[in-house]
Design an enzyme around this catalytic site. Structure first.
Site, short mmCIF file in Angstrom:
data_model
loop_
_atom_site.label_atom_id
_atom_site.label_comp_id
_atom_site.label_asym_id
_atom_site.label_seq_id
_atom_site.Cartn_x
_atom_site.Cartn_y
_atom_site.Cartn_z
N GLY A 1 9.76 23.78 103.94
CA GLY A 1 10.62 23.35 102.83
C GLY A 1 9.78 22.67 101.77
N HIS B 1 4.60 26.41 68.66
CA HIS B 1 3.56 27.36 69.05
C HIS B 1 2.20 26.69 68.95
CE1 HIS B 1 1.36 31.12 69.41
NE2 HIS B 1 0.63 30.72 68.39
#
Ligand SMILES: Cc1cc2nc3c(=O)[nH]c(=O)nc-3n(C[C@H](O)[C@H](O)[C@H](O)COP(=O)(O)OP(=O)(O)OC[C@H]3O[C@@H](n4cnc5c(N)ncnc54)[C@H](O)[C@@H]3O)c2cc1C
Length: 474
Positions: free
Chosen positions: A191, A453
């Protein structure tokens, strides 16, 4: 000190301390009791619960150190940096982790003082009461409170016949304090905790074997993410074995021996310097005397609550790991704020459909909303946009191009139903998806938002565009 408060919070973890602070901000007189399992060297109780002491924070500190180590060992050379073979001083790594824990836990004591929350040192035990006045004994003190918030959290589940000494056989407590890199490390349970701890020690040089009883890897995650993660983790050298049945576990000279049956039913045997048992967590309801006052538990031994964290008794609430829902610190904190605000007559709420999940491996894994397999099972018509980080300039610049962002949106309304990320900084990127889900945004909404960007967030933008088959950079 008065022994009467408007609100008593039992447990000082993320659920408890946040509930106490918010209730105090709203004008209640508040006490919070903590039973002190993580006492500092002077015996003072440390607030912060599992999360700050033996969970989220220390694990992320070790993950960070081990990531830097792995980058120095395997990543720098490709960028023209040569530092020779790195070495790790484990005691320094552990001391750094402990300093962070100390800083954060003592910070909560400061927040309690600032907000006038009374800290009571001791275990809270219900002794009686009813609507308007609940009696709780904290150590030697008899406390009375109009309302009680139970935030007693959880502890590691242990396997029958596998005694945890937190030296050779560790649960999360010992796993965060291993004092040297084990040559071989065995982990039972693939897990979140098993994968994070496995990653730490694998990066530092251990041979790590993870034994998982379930036949599928990371079945809680979206199927594409689980497949990619399995591929990447195996490439990193984590030996993940699925569908195993654990047999006898015993200590041997210099380590632990684990007998198990593999997925084909063949008897196997593994010897390792350390064993970490990470097979889930158990809610802390013992020692509260909750049943004596009539508090109802659910079928899994958690305190039974409604969507607003009300128990079956008037004026008693419960939040965090001790109640249903994902065992996550941010879920506990959301519930805590909701309860305090509801006690004050406000409309506090917790949207269980938008709680993000994160696994802090490398690459990180994060998601919010529905997985593809859930949508299929529910018969929901959906469309998907999936964009790899390989198509992103920033990811290339970082040399970190593994993984993708996958967005799932309703086929007819375009409303976003789920976002699944495996890749660098997924833990931070998922917040945009949570905002979108919370405000019921469509993939078109994300597609029309300007993303800076070059950033990794452009992959989210492209995934939204891809839902409408108009990705620009792929
Ligand atoms: C290794 C590990 C890593 C994790 N990483 C993350 C992660 O990255 N992100 C994330 O969201 N979650 C993570 N978790 C889960 C997170 O730690 C829990 O979800 C969170 O701590 C739950 O908060 P809580 O307040 O409900 O309970 P807890 O944090 O368990 O706090 C409960 C507190 O109550 C005290 N207490 C119990 N009974 C009594 C009593 N009767 N009287 C007084 N005090 C009492 C306990 O001593 C404890 O301090 C991690 C857990 C582990 C083990």
């Amino acid at each position: 000190m008065s022994n009467k408060f408007d609100v008593l919070v039992i447990g000082g973890g993320p659920g408890g301390y946040v509930a106490a602070i918010r209730a105090a901000q709203l004008g209640f007189s508040v006490a919070c009791c903590e039973s002190n399992p993580y006492a500092d060297p002077k015996g003072e109780p440390r607030l912060g619960g599992t999360c700050l002491n033996v969970g989220c924070i220390p694990s992320k500190a070790l993950l960070h150190t081990s990531h830097l180590f792995a980058e120095a060992a395997h990543g720098f050379a490709a960028q023209g940096i040569s530092v020779g073979a790195p070495t790790i001083d484990v005691p320094t790594m552990i001391r750094r982790k402990n300093t962070i824990v100390d800083q954060l836990t003592s910070g909560i004591n400061g927040l309690f003082k600032k907000n006038k929350v009374t800290l009571l040192k001791g275990h809270g035990v219900f002794t009686g009461g009813g609507e308007g006045a609940w009696q709780v004994r904290v150590g030697e003190e008899a406390i009375e409170a109009g309302q009680v918030i139970i935030a007693t959290g959880s502890r590691a589940r242990h396997l029958p016949g596998v005694p945890v000494d937190n030296k050779l056989v560790c649960d999360n407590v010992g796993a965060l304090d291993i004092d040297a890199v084990p040559k071989k490390l065995a982990i039972i349970g693939a897990g979140v905790i098993g994968l994070e701890m496995g990653s730490v020690w694998r990066r530092l040089g251990s041979e790590v074997t993870i034994l998982e009883a379930l036949p599928d890897f990371l079945s809680v995650a979206d199927i594409d993410v689980a497949r990619e993660a399995s591929k990447v983790f195996r490439k990193q050298g984590l030996d993940i074995q699925l569908g195993v049945t654990i047999g006898e576990v015993k200590t041997v000279e210099n380590g632990v021996s684990v007998a198990y049956t593999d997925k084909d039913g063949v008897a196997q045997h593994l010897e390792a310097g350390r064993l970490i048992v990470s097979v889930g967590r158990v809610p802390n309801t013992e020692g509260l005397n909750a049943e004596a006052v009539g508090l109802k538990l659910d079928e899994r031994g958690r305190i039974d609550v409604d969507a607003h964290c009300r128990t079956n008794l008037p004026g008693i609430w419960a939040v965090g790991d001790v109640v249903r829902g994902p065992m996550l610190a941010h879920k506990a904190m959301e519930e805590a704020v909701m309860v305090a605000e509801r006690m004050a007559g406000q409309a506090g709420h917790c949207n269980f459909d938008t709680i993000p999940w994160v696994i802090y491996t490398h690459p990180e894994i994060a998601w919010a909303g529905k997985t593809e397999q859930q949508l299929k099972a529910d018969g929901v018509a959906y469309k998907a946009g999936k964009i790899p980080f390989m198509a992103n300039g920033r990811a290339l610049g970082m040399g970190d191009t593994t993984g993708f962002v996958k967005m799932l949106a309703d086929a007819s309304t375009d409303r976003i139903l789920g976002v699944h990320i495996i890749g660098a900084n997924a833990s931070e990127l998922i917040s945009e998806a949570v905002v979108a889900l919370e405000f019921g945004a469509a993939s078109e909404d994300i597609a029309r938002i300007c993303h800076a960007h070059p950033t990794l967030s452009e992959v989210m933008h492209e995934a939204a565009l891809a839902c409408d088959k108009r990705a620009l950079h792929l």
